[in-house]
Design an enzyme around this catalytic site. Structure first.
Site, PDB file in Angstrom:
ATOM      1  N   GLY A   1      16.580  33.214  48.886  1.00  0.00           N
ATOM      2  CA  GLY A   1      17.093  34.559  48.672  1.00  0.00           C
ATOM      3  C   GLY A   1      16.301  35.588  49.450  1.00  0.00           C
ATOM      4  O   GLY A   1      15.740  35.302  50.516  1.00  0.00           O
ATOM      5  N   SER A   2      16.212  36.771  48.906  1.00  0.00           N
ATOM      6  CA  SER A   2      15.556  37.880  49.591  1.00  0.00           C
ATOM      7  C   SER A   2      14.037  37.736  49.539  1.00  0.00           C
ATOM      8  O   SER A   2      13.481  37.017  48.703  1.00  0.00           O
ATOM      9  CB  SER A   2      15.956  39.205  48.945  1.00  0.00           C
TER      10      SER A   2
ATOM     11  N   GLY B   1      11.599  36.400  46.540  1.00  0.00           N
ATOM     12  CA  GLY B   1      10.623  35.352  46.799  1.00  0.00           C
ATOM     13  C   GLY B   1       9.217  35.756  46.410  1.00  0.00           C
ATOM     14  O   GLY B   1       8.440  34.934  45.891  1.00  0.00           O
TER      15      GLY B   1
ATOM     16  N   GLU C   1      12.570  29.910  50.699  1.00  0.00           N
ATOM     17  CA  GLU C   1      13.423  30.101  51.872  1.00  0.00           C
ATOM     18  C   GLU C   1      13.966  31.522  51.789  1.00  0.00           C
ATOM     19  O   GLU C   1      14.923  31.790  51.069  1.00  0.00           O
ATOM     20  CB  GLU C   1      14.565  29.087  51.892  1.00  0.00           C
TER      21      GLU C   1
ATOM     22  N   CYS D   1      21.206  33.131  56.328  1.00  0.00           N
ATOM     23  CA  CYS D   1      19.795  33.407  56.596  1.00  0.00           C
ATOM     24  C   CYS D   1      19.465  33.118  58.049  1.00  0.00           C
ATOM     25  O   CYS D   1      18.496  33.663  58.595  1.00  0.00           O
ATOM     26  CB  CYS D   1      18.894  32.597  55.661  1.00  0.00           C
TER      27      CYS D   1
END
Length: 524
Positions: free
Chosen positions: A255-256, A260, A277, A311
């Site tokens: 995610g963002s 994270g 990630e 991403c």
């Protein structure tokens, strides 16, 4: 929305309901599923809306903190039984899950399109990625190999073993609502772990479909413990419940960067592991020797595919000054031809953004780019010929100096910043000069440039490609990046090691007790 001779499309909620039924999701299923038990959830209500037209696909209640804890406790019990099942037998469960994914690929792909807005080709490709990952994990179940190491002591064997880790928390994002779960879960299962899955609140229906197929795969075997896999739908509090639990030794989160950091802090405070990630601000360098037709095709797919919501989406194109004008002209012509609209309509290549918040963020970024000297091509909001209620927009290409601050920021939308360079050293510095470090590429027919880019003084990203774009990674290679991308590695290669714990063994099969490093410790 449709041409004059095209039949009206069936409502998204009706199509979604039938797909869920075929996948085996009970009508009353909500935001909590523990093994074969589907529950309504005791948390706040959630309306799951389609980005295509804003219609409500389903209403459900999210998981409560108590249900998150129940899933974790059940996972711990299941893990204690599962860890003693031989790894190839664990692989049999994943094999059967993969077979069910094959049989229901179209149903899951339909949900991905309705829930995320991907065109059908990309949605089917995502489900195929799950199938490929299941195949990879089944093969890995017979290759969870340790090492035998030369010992400095006579008649000693020094070796490493890999053992199951425990319950793994998997937090996934909306843009790949099922593939990322498969990257993690397929390997975790063969490694002997239980999995608690928190999908994005924007895409829980695809998760319910996958969970139902896992239930069916488990029912075909007699050694899969109840609670090995569970589903908890909810917001950041659900994710934090996983991150803070000492009974979840690993949390894999996609995610963002903001999300994270929160997960990393929560897991680090209890000395747990996090596999992250996060953001990508990916660049392609187009060298003087580049084949421009290839460069255009690579750039358009990477920048426009999934409406720029991958991403690995291409955010920055760094073109050599000798080819920049011609490349820009070709890109602009290509951008003008990109069909934007309802992803269910044949011929559409770019569907909607996930919601109007994403659309607003894109418009703010374009306004900032203009303020910082950028020239914006495209980016207009689309209202004609598209379903009402969706967030549709033309992809944007922005001519801008690479030093503009906005270029270093990732906006999760189809914005491509176009800049120029004079030397390869300058281009690599521009490529590396952002906080993120996920995917990168160079388009060149110069072998020295390609090897320099892939070498230690080249790209600082986890993915460095030559003559392809930044999107479209295969499952055979480990996926992930550096810097603010989080440093995690998922999917192929030796990523399975994330889901296991390493034990170093020394076995003395002699009669003496020599110490390492020649130490002598003798009693009189």
């Amino acid at each position: 929305m449709n041409g004059a001779n095209e039949p009206a499309l069936e409502s998204a909620p009706s199509v979604a309901a039938r797909a869920l039924e075929r996948l085996g999701v009970p009508t009353a299923a909500g935001g909590f599923a523990l093994g074969s038990r589907f529950a309504s959830g005791r948390g706040p209500a959630l309306a799951v809306r389609s980005p295509i037209d804003g219609s409500t696909l389903r209403e459900l209640c999210t998981a409560s903190p108590a249900e998150v804890d129940e899933a974790i406790q059940a996972g711990e019990r299941a893990f204690r039984a599962w860890r003693d099942v031989p790894a190839p037998h664990r692989g049999e469960f994943v094999r059967r899950l993969g077979e069910l994914l094959r049989r229901h690929r179209d149903d899951l792909a339909t949900l991905v399109t309705l829930e995320v807005g991907k065109i059908p080709q990309e949605a089917r490709g995502e489900v195929q990625e799950m199938i490929d990952m299941a195949d990879f994990a089944v093969g890995s179940s017979r290759q969870l190999c340790g090492l035998t190491i030369a010992s400095e002591r006579g008649r000693h064997r020094l070796s490493e073993q890999w053992h199951p880790l425990g319950t793994v928390g998997v937090i996934t994002a909306f843009n790949f609502p099922v593939a990322v779960w498969a990257w993690n879960a397929a390997l975790a299962f063969v490694c002997g772990d239980a999995v608690v899955w928190k999908p994005s609140e924007k895409a829980p229906l695809t998760a319910l479909g996958c969970h139902a197929l896992a239930v069916r795969a488990a029912s075909e075997l007699d050694d899969v413990p109840e609670g090995l896999f569970s589903l908890v739908v909810g917001g950041p509090d659900v994710g934090q419940g996983l991150a803070r639990s000492p009974q979840v030794p690993l949390v894999s989160a996609t995610g963002s960067v903001r999300m994270g950091r929160a997960v990393a802090v929560a897991t680090a405070e209890r000395l747990g592991r996090s596999l992250l990630e996060l953001g990508g601000n990916n660049a392609v360098i187009v060298a003087p020797s580049a084949r421009l037709e290839l460069a255009v095709r690579a750039a358009v797919f990477a920048a426009v595919g999934t409406a720029g919501q991958r991403c690995t989406s291409l955010r920055r194109l760094i073109a050599h000054e000798r080819v920049a004008d011609e490349l820009l002209s070709r890109l602009l012509r290509a951008y003008e031809r990109v069909p934007v609209g309802d992803p269910r309509v044949p011929g559409t290549l770019m569907g909607p953004l996930i919601d109007h918040g994403a659309l607003d963020a894109m418009q703010r970024a374009l306004a900032t780019a203009r303020e910082q000297g950028g020239r914006v091509h495209g980016g207009q909001i689309v209202t004609s010929g598209v379903p009402a209620g969706g967030a549709y927009v033309r992809p944007a290409l922005v001519e801008i100096d690479a030093s503009a601050p906005i270029v270093a920021q990732e906006t999760f939308a189809p914005i491509l910043y176009f800049s120029r360079y004079a030397t390869l050293e300058e281009a690599i510095a521009l490529q590396n000069g952002v906080p993120q470090g996920l995917a990168s590429a160079i388009i060149t027919d110069d072998l020295r440039e390609a090897e320099r880019f892939c070498g230690p003084s080249g790209s600082d990203c986890g993915i460095a490609n030559v003559n392809i774009g930044t999107s479209g990674a295969e499952i055979g290679g480990a996926f992930g990046g550096e810097k603010e991308t989080g440093g995690g590695r998922e999917s192929g290669s030796d990523a399975w090691k994330n889901y296991m714990r390493r034990a170093t063994n020394t076995v003395n099969y002699g009669d003496d007790l020599p110490l390492a490093q020649g130490v002598r410790f003798e009693l009189d």
